[in-house]
Design an enzyme around this catalytic site. Sequence first.
Site, PDB file in Angstrom:
ATOM      1  CD  GLU A   1      -3.980 -10.453   3.869  1.00  0.00           C
ATOM      2  OE1 GLU A   1      -4.270 -11.365   3.067  1.00  0.00           O
ATOM      3  OE2 GLU A   1      -3.166 -10.589   4.791  1.00  0.00           O
TER       4      GLU A   1
ATOM      5  CB  THR B   1      -0.921  -0.002   1.239  1.00  0.00           C
ATOM      6  OG1 THR B   1      -1.619  -1.246   1.282  1.00  0.00           O
ATOM      7  CG2 THR B   1      -1.923   1.134   1.192  1.00  0.00           C
TER       8      THR B   1
ATOM      9  CB  ILE C   1     -26.177  -9.036  23.958  1.00  0.00           C
ATOM     10  CG1 ILE C   1     -27.113  -9.408  22.797  1.00  0.00           C
ATOM     11  CG2 ILE C   1     -26.336 -10.001  25.126  1.00  0.00           C
ATOM     12  CD1 ILE C   1     -26.814 -10.727  22.142  1.00  0.00           C
TER      13      ILE C   1
ATOM     14  NE  ARG D   1      -7.966 -10.939  -0.810  1.00  0.00           N
ATOM     15  CZ  ARG D   1      -7.695 -10.603  -2.072  1.00  0.00           C
ATOM     16  NH1 ARG D   1      -7.947 -11.440  -3.055  1.00  0.00           N
ATOM     17  NH2 ARG D   1      -7.174  -9.434  -2.355  1.00  0.00           N
TER      18      ARG D   1
END
Length: 381
Positions: free
Chosen positions: A365, A125, A339, A242
Site C-alpha cells: 500500500e 501492481t 529479548i 492506510r
Amino acid sequence: MDFRLTEEQIMIRDTIRRIATEKFAPLAAEIDAQERFPLENFNILAENGLLGVSIPEEYGGSGAGQLANCLVLEETAKACGSTSTILTNQGLASEPFLISASEEMKKNYLYRMASGQCQGAMAITEANAGSDVAGMNTTARKVDGGYLLNGSKIFITNVGISPFVVVVCYTDKSKGNKGMSLIVVEKEDKGFIVGPPEHKMGLRGSDTRSLTFEDCFVPENRLLGVEGGGFKTLMNTFNFSRPNIAAQALGFAQGALDVAVAYAKERVQFGQTLSSFQGMQWMLAEMALAVETARSITYRAASLIDNEPGSPEIPRLCSMAKWYASDVAMKVTTDAVQILGGYGYTREYPVERMMRDAKITQIYEGTNQVQRIIIAGQMLK
Ligand SMILES: Cc1cc2nc3c(=O)[nH]c(=O)nc-3n(C[C@H](O)[C@H](O)[C@H](O)COP(=O)(O)OP(=O)(O)OC[C@H]3O[C@@H](n4cnc5c(N)ncnc54)[C@H](O)[C@@H]3O)c2cc1C
C-alpha cells in the site's frame, strides 16, 4: 479532543480480543507453516459481523467506522498476521466501491464482502509498475457492449479466494493518469488467468498470486466509477485504507511486546530474571513507548476519517500512520526476538513469525519511501 473509545468501540475491541485469543492465536503457527488460507478464521470473522465494520449498514456492514475497524485489525494481527490480511485486503477492495461505484454495484459487491459471502481483491501492481503506478501496461479497449482487457498483474492478495477483482487499467493511455479506470473482473470471465500462489517471507497464510488478461471481455456495467476516474479513486482508496495497515503493524508490535514482557519475567540468567536487568528494562520501555505512539497516530488518522471525512489532513496523517507504525512494528518485533535470544529465533515462540509478518507493512500500500514522497509533496506544494 476526546481520547476515549466509545462504548461501541470498546465492545467491538473486547469481542475481537476474545475471539483472537481463543481461536486465531492457537492456529497461527500452523497456518504459517502450512502456508494455507485461514478459511476457518474468515468464517469466524464473517459470523461475528467483523468483515464489514467500516462498511455502512445499507450495504450490509455495521457502519461502526474506521477506528472500530482498526481495533479489529490490531487485535487480529496480535494473534495471527495471515488472518489480519483478510481484513486489510477487505479494506483495499471495498473502498473503491464506497468511493465511486454506482448504487447497483455497491449493493452487489459491498454487500457480499460485508456479509462474509466472499473476499474481494484489488489489482494494481505489475512487474514493471510498483511504486510508479502510472507505469502500468494493462489496458481495457472499448468494444461493443464492454471492454477487452489485456495485460498482467503481480502480488495480488487473496485473489485465489475471491470471486472478483478490481483491476486498475488504462482505458486511454494517451491521457496518462486521467486515462486510468477501474474494472471489475469476475472469476468466470474468459481470458482471465490466475497464477499459482507465491511463497513469501511472511503472511504465509495470505494468498498472493499473479493475474493475466488475454482478450478478457468484461461487460460495460462492470466499469467502477467513470472512465478516466480510476487514478483519483485509487489515491482516495489508499488514504482510507492506510490506517488499516498501520493498525495491522500496531498489532504485530503489541503482540511481540507482550511475548517479550512475559518472557523477560520468566527467563533466568546469572541467577536473576531478565526483567531485573536494567538493559532489558530500558529496551522494553522503549518498545512500549514506540507502540503507544504508533497507536496514537493510527487512532488519530482513523478517527479523522470517521469525524471529518473531507479533511485535507487525511492523506498526510494516514501516510504518517502507515509509515510510522510499520517502522515501529519492524523495530519492536526485531527487539522482541533479541529479548528471547536463541529461542526467539526458533518457531517455538511467535516473535520470529511476527517479525517476518511485520516486514511487508513497510512495503505494501505504498512503500515507506512513497509515504515520505506523499508527505513532503503535501507540505511543499
Ligand atoms: C505480500 C504482498 C501482498 C501484496 N498485495 C497487493 C495487492 O493486493 N494488490 C496490489 O496491487 N499489489 C499488492 N502488492 C504489491 C505491493 O503493493 C508492491 O510490492 C509495492 O507497492 C512496491 O512495489 P514494487 O514491489 O514494485 O517495488 P518498487 O516500486 O520497485 O520499489 C523498490 C524499492 O525502491 C523504492 N523506490 C521506488 N520509487 C522510489 C522513489 N521515487 N524514491 C525513493 N525510493 C523509491 C521503494 O520504496 C522500494 O524500496 C503486494 C505485495 C506483497 C509482497
